[in-house]
Design a protein around this motif. Structure first.
Motif, PDB file in Angstrom:
ATOM      1  N   ALA A 243       0.826  -1.215   0.000  1.00 18.58           N
ATOM      2  CA  ALA A 243       0.000   0.000   0.000  1.00 18.58           C
ATOM      3  C   ALA A 243       0.852   1.254   0.000  1.00 18.58           C
ATOM      4  N   GLU A 244       2.020   1.182   0.621  1.00 15.00           N
ATOM      5  CA  GLU A 244       2.889   2.363   0.653  1.00 15.00           C
ATOM      6  C   GLU A 244       3.353   2.738  -0.748  1.00 15.00           C
ATOM      7  N   TYR A 247       0.542   4.230  -2.694  1.00 14.00           N
ATOM      8  CA  TYR A 247       0.298   5.633  -2.325  1.00 14.00           C
ATOM      9  C   TYR A 247       1.272   6.573  -3.043  1.00 14.00           C
ATOM     10  N   HIS A 248       2.547   6.203  -3.046  1.00 10.34           N
ATOM     11  CA  HIS A 248       3.537   7.072  -3.681  1.00 10.34           C
ATOM     12  C   HIS A 248       3.345   7.123  -5.197  1.00 10.34           C
ATOM     13  N   ARG A 251       0.721   9.655  -5.867  1.00  9.74           N
ATOM     14  CA  ARG A 251       1.221  11.031  -5.807  1.00  9.74           C
ATOM     15  C   ARG A 251       1.894  11.430  -7.116  1.00  9.74           C
ATOM     16  N   ILE A 266      -4.639   6.188  -4.147  1.00 12.55           N
ATOM     17  CA  ILE A 266      -4.473   6.672  -2.774  1.00 12.55           C
ATOM     18  C   ILE A 266      -5.615   6.186  -1.896  1.00 12.55           C
ATOM     19  N   ARG A 267      -6.819   6.208  -2.446  1.00 13.12           N
ATOM     20  CA  ARG A 267      -7.985   5.712  -1.707  1.00 13.12           C
ATOM     21  C   ARG A 267      -7.819   4.218  -1.369  1.00 13.12           C
ATOM     22  N   SER A 269      -4.955   2.588  -1.087  1.00 16.61           N
ATOM     23  CA  SER A 269      -3.879   2.423  -0.100  1.00 16.61           C
ATOM     24  C   SER A 269      -4.395   2.701   1.310  1.00 16.61           C
ATOM     25  N   ILE A 270      -5.315   3.635   1.442  1.00 14.34           N
ATOM     26  CA  ILE A 270      -5.922   3.924   2.747  1.00 14.34           C
ATOM     27  C   ILE A 270      -6.792   2.752   3.191  1.00 14.34           C
ATOM     28  N   CYS A 284      -1.755   6.651   8.115  1.00 19.90           N
ATOM     29  CA  CYS A 284      -3.066   6.664   7.457  1.00 19.90           C
ATOM     30  C   CYS A 284      -3.673   8.064   7.480  1.00 19.90           C
ATOM     31  N   ARG A 287      -2.141  10.176   4.837  1.00 21.14           N
ATOM     32  CA  ARG A 287      -2.659   9.864   3.501  1.00 21.14           C
ATOM     33  C   ARG A 287      -4.068  10.410   3.313  1.00 21.14           C
ATOM     34  N   LEU A 291      -5.291  12.980   0.434  1.00 22.90           N
ATOM     35  CA  LEU A 291      -6.431  12.692  -0.444  1.00 22.90           C
ATOM     36  C   LEU A 291      -7.486  13.788  -0.325  1.00 22.90           C
TER      37      LEU A 291
END
Length: 557
Positions: A243-244, A247-248, A251, A266-267, A269-270, A284, A287, A291
């Motif tokens: 998930a990390e 997320y990146h 971005r 991103i959603r 990954s959260i 979290c 993030r 978002l």
């Protein structure tokens, strides 16, 4: 092909829920979004036991090939190579090997060079953490040489040493030296473990971080995409490390103007963090904040989701830390500003007033953050005055008086924090504020000075018809204050150094100068203009402001 396979398997597979759902409502939006499908991030029918995943991740992060996991100035260096694990593609763990590295006859490599490598690495790490970067660089360079001599040119210990030196160069912003070291580390790991090993995935993630800092978005995207495939296959598609990277990657896609895909990733990954029981963790919340920020900036109908995210964050902070926490105050302040932008002024005011009281309690009455809060409240009171002027003129005037009091209190505190009161300019650099705080103080002061214009315009609009139009001397004073900022050497250096300060300064100077010209041309003030050569004094003031503006604009180009 693998994307189509992922789509087909999605219809048969469902992610297992590992832990109870968090207290807050889940994020809106589908979990299997089109953007997630686009990158093929689905399970392919296998998973490891939780203890195996945790063991493996611990080795990745604490073993011989540790890499930094964030594009910040914190060092995360490779640790002692006392634990080396190999993981074949079938997911079965091999025996843990104690020592440096076993060779074919069962002996362990250990010689003068490996001993020096350990010592030099430890010394370099300690010096780096103390901020002695030049000395640390010499030790890390020596450690790299000893690693090559003691372990061999293509040994994973060399990859760790490359990473440590690359990390140092990244922090020193010597990016041209850092990049080849990151690439060499990846090459060694690929030769040692294969191109699809988890350690290669971690190294690719870090190289993606490096490219992200340089805004080399295409290179960053390729690194993250490859790292994500490796992590998904080995760690599992519900793992937090997976998930990390997701997320990146989101971005990066956002900066590439692929907003919808970025939001979906991103959603997702959260959601993974929430299902792993980390929905209230700092990671979290960070993030969710990001978002919410991009949702509120979008032109699509995502504003409600952004507001709900901010409400969710505030609820978590209230339960976990209470209102005696700065983090809770900042979460409430963000939500209040969002509500203000959406026209919900009463709730926004209630939150801002609660934030102000909390800041004055846990900080102090003249703290810079108090000035920031007062500026927000002043701007909100002016908006409420505008809404009330057609229905309740008396209440509109009361709101305007309140706005004026808050605004001038904000200006006073910001000036005190910058050393305008009681601190001589030559000693300003030695004041208790650090550079970041002075930066915020100057921007707050400039925004407050600029806010005097709409305040005075609204005051004239609300004046009684029979009253003579009062000369707005506050605008003239604000313009003089703005010009004086540029005349002082330290503030001038900040205006020239920071692009955002320069932007705010030019806007403030231009708006004050333009409004002063409007005042000079207003027939209602003709008598005042003719007295005491006021017109000439104002013209000189405007000319000086325009000269500064021209100077800054030329430097900006």
């Amino acid at each position: 092909m693998w994307i189509r396979r992922g789509l087909a398997l999605l219809r048969r597979l469902r992610r297992p829920v590992q832990l109870a759902a968090p207290r807050m409502l889940p994020l809106t939006g589908t979990t299997a979004s089109s953007s997630v499908t686009r990158y093929g991030y689905f399970k392919f029918g296998f998973s490891w036991d939780k203890h195996k995943l945790d063991l493996m991740l611990g080795i990745i992060l604490s073993g011989q090939t540790v890499f930094f996991l964030g594009a910040n100035k914190n060092f995360v260096f490779a640790q002692d190579a006392s634990a080396i694990e190999a993981f074949p593609e079938n997911g079965q763990e091999q025996a843990h090997i104690t020592g440096l590295r076993r060779i074919e006859d069962g002996s362990v490599i250990s010689n003068t060079h490996t001993t020096k490598w350990r010592i030099f690495t430890d010394n370099g790490r300690e010096l780096s953490l103390k901020g002695k970067l030049d000395e640390a660089e010499r030790f890390f360079q020596a450690a790299l040489e000893e690693a090559k001599k003691g372990f061999g040119e293509k040994d994973p210990h060399v990859a760790s040493s490359c990473n440590n030196l690359a990390e140092l160069y990244r922090v020193k912003r010597e990016y041209a030296k850092a990049e080849p070291l990151y690439i060499e580390a990846i090459s060694i790991l690929e030769d040692s473990y294969g191109p699809n090993d988890i350690r290669v995935g971690a190294a690719l993630h870090n190289l993606g971080q490096f490219y992200f800092v340089l805004r080399k978005l295409e290179q960053a995207c390729k690194c993250y995409e490859r790292a994500l495939k490796i992590k998904g296959r080995i760690l599992g598609f519900g793992h937090t490390d997976y998930a990390e990277t997701m997320y990146h990657l989101g971005r990066v896609l956002y900066l590439q103007k692929k907003e919808k895909e970025a939001e979906d990733l991103i959603r997702e990954s959260i959601r993974i963090l929430e299902e792993a029981g980390m929905g209230e963790s700092t990671i979290c919340i960070r993030r969710m904040n990001y978002l919410a920020q991009i949702l509120l900036k979008s032109n699509r109908l995502n504003v409600t989701e952004g507001e709900n995210l901010q409400r969710k964050i505030l609820h978590i902070m209230e339960l976990s830390k209470g209102w005696d926490s700065v983090e809770t105050i900042f979460a409430a302040e963000k939500l209040a500003l969002t509500l203000q932008s959406l026209g919900n002024l009463n709730e926004a005011e209630e939150l801002l007033e609660r934030c102000l009281a909390a800041k004055q309690k846990i900080l102090h009455e003249n703290h810079l953050q108090v000035a920031v809060n007062m500026l927000h409240l002043a701007q909100l009171a002016r908006l409420k005055s505008s809404n009330l002027q057609k229905v309740k003129i008396s209440e509109a005037r009361e709101e305007l008086d309140k706005a004026k009091l808050l605004l001038y209190s904000s200006i006073r505190i910001a000036k005190e924090n910058l050393g305008f009161t009681g601190v001589s300019q030559k000693n300003l650099k030695n004041s208790t504020l650090n550079e970041k705080d002075k930066h915020l103080a100057l921007i707050t002061l400039l925004q407050a000075l600029e806010s005097i214009i709409p305040l005075e315009v609204k005051r004239q609009e609300l004046a009684e018809p029979e009253d003579a139009l009062e000369y707005p001397s506050e605008i003239e004073v604000a313009l003089r204050e703005c010009i004086s900022i540029f005349k002082e050497s330290y503030q001038r250096s900040m205006v020239l150094k920071y692009p955002d300060v320069k932007k705010h300064y030019i806007l403030c100077l231009k708006h004050l100068a333009d409004h002063t010209i409007t005042i000079m041309k207003n027939p209602a003030f003709e008598t005042i203009m003719n007295e005491s050569q006021k017109s000439r004094a104002l013209k000189d003031l405007v000319d000086e402001a325009q000269q500064i503006e021209a100077e800054l604009s030329s430097k900006q180009h």
